[in-house]
Scaffold this motif. Structure first.
Motif, PDB file in Angstrom:
ATOM      1  N   SER A 118      -9.607 -25.558 -31.919  1.00 36.58           N
ATOM      2  CA  SER A 118      -9.401 -25.270 -30.491  1.00 36.58           C
ATOM      3  C   SER A 118     -10.173 -24.042 -30.054  1.00 36.58           C
ATOM      4  CB  SER A 118      -7.907 -25.066 -30.213  1.00 36.58           C
ATOM      5  OG  SER A 118      -7.172 -26.214 -30.544  1.00 36.58           O
ATOM      6  N   SER A 119     -10.371 -23.097 -30.981  1.00 34.95           N
ATOM      7  CA  SER A 119     -11.120 -21.888 -30.667  1.00 34.95           C
ATOM      8  C   SER A 119     -12.123 -21.615 -31.766  1.00 34.95           C
ATOM      9  CB  SER A 119     -10.176 -20.682 -30.516  1.00 34.95           C
ATOM     10  OG  SER A 119      -9.442 -20.469 -31.711  1.00 34.95           O
ATOM     11  N   ALA A 120     -13.379 -21.367 -31.373  1.00 36.72           N
ATOM     12  CA  ALA A 120     -14.405 -21.026 -32.349  1.00 36.72           C
ATOM     13  C   ALA A 120     -14.076 -19.673 -32.974  1.00 36.72           C
ATOM     14  CB  ALA A 120     -15.769 -20.971 -31.665  1.00 36.72           C
ATOM     15  N   ARG A 121     -14.231 -19.563 -34.295  1.00 38.43           N
ATOM     16  CA  ARG A 121     -13.934 -18.298 -34.959  1.00 38.43           C
ATOM     17  C   ARG A 121     -14.573 -18.228 -36.335  1.00 38.43           C
ATOM     18  NH1 ARG A 121      -7.518 -19.139 -36.319  1.00 38.43           N
ATOM     19  NH2 ARG A 121      -7.345 -21.207 -35.431  1.00 38.43           N
ATOM     20  N   ASP A 122     -14.758 -16.996 -36.771  1.00 40.58           N
ATOM     21  CA  ASP A 122     -15.287 -16.743 -38.098  1.00 40.58           C
ATOM     22  C   ASP A 122     -14.334 -15.820 -38.846  1.00 40.58           C
ATOM     23  OD1 ASP A 122     -16.816 -13.718 -38.141  1.00 40.58           O
ATOM     24  OD2 ASP A 122     -16.392 -14.596 -36.180  1.00 40.58           O
ATOM     25  N   ARG A 123     -14.575 -15.639 -40.132  1.00 42.55           N
ATOM     26  CA  ARG A 123     -13.745 -14.804 -41.014  1.00 42.55           C
ATOM     27  C   ARG A 123     -12.290 -15.288 -41.046  1.00 42.55           C
ATOM     28  NH1 ARG A 123     -17.357 -11.302 -38.527  1.00 42.55           N
ATOM     29  NH2 ARG A 123     -18.564  -9.982 -39.933  1.00 42.55           N
ATOM     30  N   LEU A 124     -12.072 -16.525 -40.709  1.00 47.44           N
ATOM     31  CA  LEU A 124     -10.735 -17.090 -40.732  1.00 47.44           C
ATOM     32  C   LEU A 124     -10.332 -17.446 -42.156  1.00 47.44           C
ATOM     33  CD1 LEU A 124     -10.858 -20.798 -39.492  1.00 47.44           C
ATOM     34  CD2 LEU A 124     -12.869 -19.496 -40.200  1.00 47.44           C
ATOM     35  N   ALA A 125      -9.055 -17.742 -42.342  1.00 48.41           N
ATOM     36  CA  ALA A 125      -8.537 -18.263 -43.599  1.00 48.41           C
ATOM     37  C   ALA A 125      -8.024 -19.670 -43.369  1.00 48.41           C
ATOM     38  CB  ALA A 125      -7.421 -17.370 -44.134  1.00 48.41           C
ATOM     39  N   ALA A 126      -7.957 -20.459 -44.444  1.00 53.95           N
ATOM     40  CA  ALA A 126      -7.434 -21.822 -44.347  1.00 53.95           C
ATOM     41  C   ALA A 126      -6.576 -22.121 -45.564  1.00 53.95           C
ATOM     42  CB  ALA A 126      -8.563 -22.834 -44.234  1.00 53.95           C
ATOM     43  N   VAL A 127      -5.458 -22.817 -45.342  1.00 56.26           N
ATOM     44  CA  VAL A 127      -4.586 -23.257 -46.431  1.00 56.26           C
ATOM     45  C   VAL A 127      -4.069 -24.654 -46.097  1.00 56.26           C
ATOM     46  CG1 VAL A 127      -3.835 -20.902 -46.998  1.00 56.26           C
ATOM     47  CG2 VAL A 127      -2.476 -22.289 -45.409  1.00 56.26           C
ATOM     48  N   THR A 128      -3.453 -25.286 -47.093  1.00 53.13           N
ATOM     49  CA  THR A 128      -2.767 -26.561 -46.913  1.00 53.13           C
ATOM     50  C   THR A 128      -1.276 -26.331 -47.105  1.00 53.13           C
ATOM     51  OG1 THR A 128      -4.687 -27.626 -47.892  1.00 53.13           O
ATOM     52  CG2 THR A 128      -2.716 -28.971 -47.628  1.00 53.13           C
ATOM     53  N   ASP A 129      -0.459 -26.824 -46.169  1.00 53.56           N
ATOM     54  CA  ASP A 129       0.979 -26.587 -46.297  1.00 53.56           C
ATOM     55  C   ASP A 129       1.632 -27.668 -47.156  1.00 53.56           C
ATOM     56  OD1 ASP A 129       1.430 -28.842 -44.708  1.00 53.56           O
ATOM     57  OD2 ASP A 129       2.164 -27.716 -42.978  1.00 53.56           O
ATOM     58  N   GLY A 130       2.948 -27.585 -47.303  1.00 53.50           N
ATOM     59  CA  GLY A 130       3.657 -28.496 -48.181  1.00 53.50           C
ATOM     60  C   GLY A 130       3.653 -29.931 -47.727  1.00 53.50           C
ATOM     61  N   ASP A 131       3.325 -30.188 -46.458  1.00 58.98           N
ATOM     62  CA  ASP A 131       3.246 -31.553 -45.935  1.00 58.98           C
ATOM     63  C   ASP A 131       1.812 -32.079 -45.902  1.00 58.98           C
ATOM     64  OD1 ASP A 131       5.993 -31.786 -45.481  1.00 58.98           O
ATOM     65  OD2 ASP A 131       5.834 -30.742 -43.569  1.00 58.98           O
ATOM     66  N   GLY A 132       0.883 -31.323 -46.491  1.00 56.28           N
ATOM     67  CA  GLY A 132      -0.501 -31.770 -46.546  1.00 56.28           C
ATOM     68  C   GLY A 132      -1.294 -31.506 -45.293  1.00 56.28           C
ATOM     69  N   ARG A 133      -0.776 -30.686 -44.394  1.00 55.51           N
ATOM     70  CA  ARG A 133      -1.504 -30.345 -43.177  1.00 55.51           C
ATOM     71  C   ARG A 133      -2.399 -29.134 -43.416  1.00 55.51           C
ATOM     72  NH1 ARG A 133       3.382 -29.953 -39.003  1.00 55.51           N
ATOM     73  NH2 ARG A 133       4.034 -28.527 -40.649  1.00 55.51           N
TER      74      ARG A 133
END
Length: 346
Positions: A118-133
């Protein structure tokens, strides 16, 4: 592309948590699969091919660095955001924040473009939650640095989640098998409770830093590795600190053999935490050095160096048990940003 039915994720999650709890063997034991994140992911710990070795995969569509990566329940790898080249032969000024999301399927060897952030960004983090999202967390978005978005694989666009409790423009993040999320930046700690679906402020990191690696060990503790200290933002550190969710306490672990900032890292299927590249000295010069850490013995050792020196890349484990290192820069300036995807076989 095969997808896991959203209605089956809770059952899969429970089954794999039970399997992980019943298969506790020492770090590196070939017969065991540690508590992977996401818990619904099944991989072979030792895929075919020479181990502790590098190969190449299909490149991403455009040069990107300061991006993030995560793994879907079906073992596909997501590459999110970052700084994206705006021309085919970019110079240092030819980059802009990206909302691009691409997905790599190891079984087909190809990338697919997915709905954008929804918003362009850099230096972000990403993970997967317990429901696979897939969660896209914080980063520099020319706004607050608190935005969190979530994507349910195969089910439409990114959606807003509750914002971080504090601004985190260069976060590190990890999730656990229960779906709780831990985010670190400066000396701030933010924790997303999977049951209440709310953010809480956790105990601050003993050593304030940014651009670190965060990874959940098979012991359920969260390891925050390296980064740039807040007091000296251009000087990387070898510090490793460990957060224990059950006690909400920090402790020290053995430092890396050398300092690293802006490195990429993951927990491998064999239980080791692997840290790739990054800058190992003041300034922006990247390194090709790879370190491997065994939480059970609190011991670091070298692993096979990367094919090229690299920093500002992202890493995730694929469903084939290999680790995908995506994008980044291969020199001391942004015009060396790359589309390369290198693959490490543990």
């Amino acid at each position: 592309m095969a997808r896991v039915n959203a209605q089956r994720w809770p059952a899969l999650l429970g089954a794999f948590l039970l399997a992980a709890a019943c298969a506790a063997l020492p770090d590196g034991a070939a017969a065991a699969r540690p508590a992977l994140v996401p818990a619904c992911l099944t991989v072979s710990p030792y895929p075919d091919g020479p181990h502790d070795s590098w190969s190449s995969a299909a490149p991403i569509s455009v040069q990107r660095y300061f991006l993030a990566a995560a793994t879907d329940c079906d073992g596909t790898v997501y590459a999110l955001g970052g700084w994206e080249a705006t021309t085919s032969h970019p110079g240092p000024s030819d980059f802009a924040r990206s909302d691009l999301v691409e997905n790599y399927d190891p079984s087909s060897g190809s990338w697919t473009t997915l709905p954008p952030l929804s918003s362009a960004r850099d230096r972000l983090a990403a993970v997967t939650d317990g429901d696979g999202r897939i969660l896209a967390i914080g980063g520099d978005d020319a706004s607050s640095g608190t935005a969190v978005e979530v994507y349910t694989p195969g089910y439409g666009a990114w959606q807003a989640m509750p914002s971080l409790p504090v601004e985190m423009p260069f976060p590190s993040a990890a999730s656990d098998a229960a779906g709780n999320v831990y985010v670190f930046d400066g000396n701030e700690t933010a924790i997303f409770d999977a049951e209440s679906r709310t953010w809480q402020t956790g105990p601050p990191m003993p050593t304030a830093r940014e651009g670190a690696v965060a990874a959940t060990g098979a012991d359920g503790r969260v390891y925050v590795i390296g980064g740039y200290t807040a007091a000296e933002p251009d000087v990387p550190t070898s510090t490793v600190e460990v957060y224990t969710p059950s006690t909400q306490e920090w402790s020290q672990a053995a430092p890396m053999p050398g300092p690293k900032g802006r490195a990429a890292g993951v927990t491998a299927p064999d239980g080791r935490i692997l840290v790739f590249g990054g800058a190992s000295e003041p300034g922006d010069t990247p390194t090709a050095v790879t370190y491997a850490y065994s939480p059970g013995t609190d011991h670091w050792e070298p692993a096979e160096s990367m094919p090229h020196a690299r920093d500002c890349a992202a890493a995730a484990v694929g469903g084939d048990g290999r680790i995908y290192l995506v994008g980044g820069t291969q020199g001391d300036s942004t015009d060396t940003a790359t589309t390369d995807v290198n693959v490490y076989t543990p």
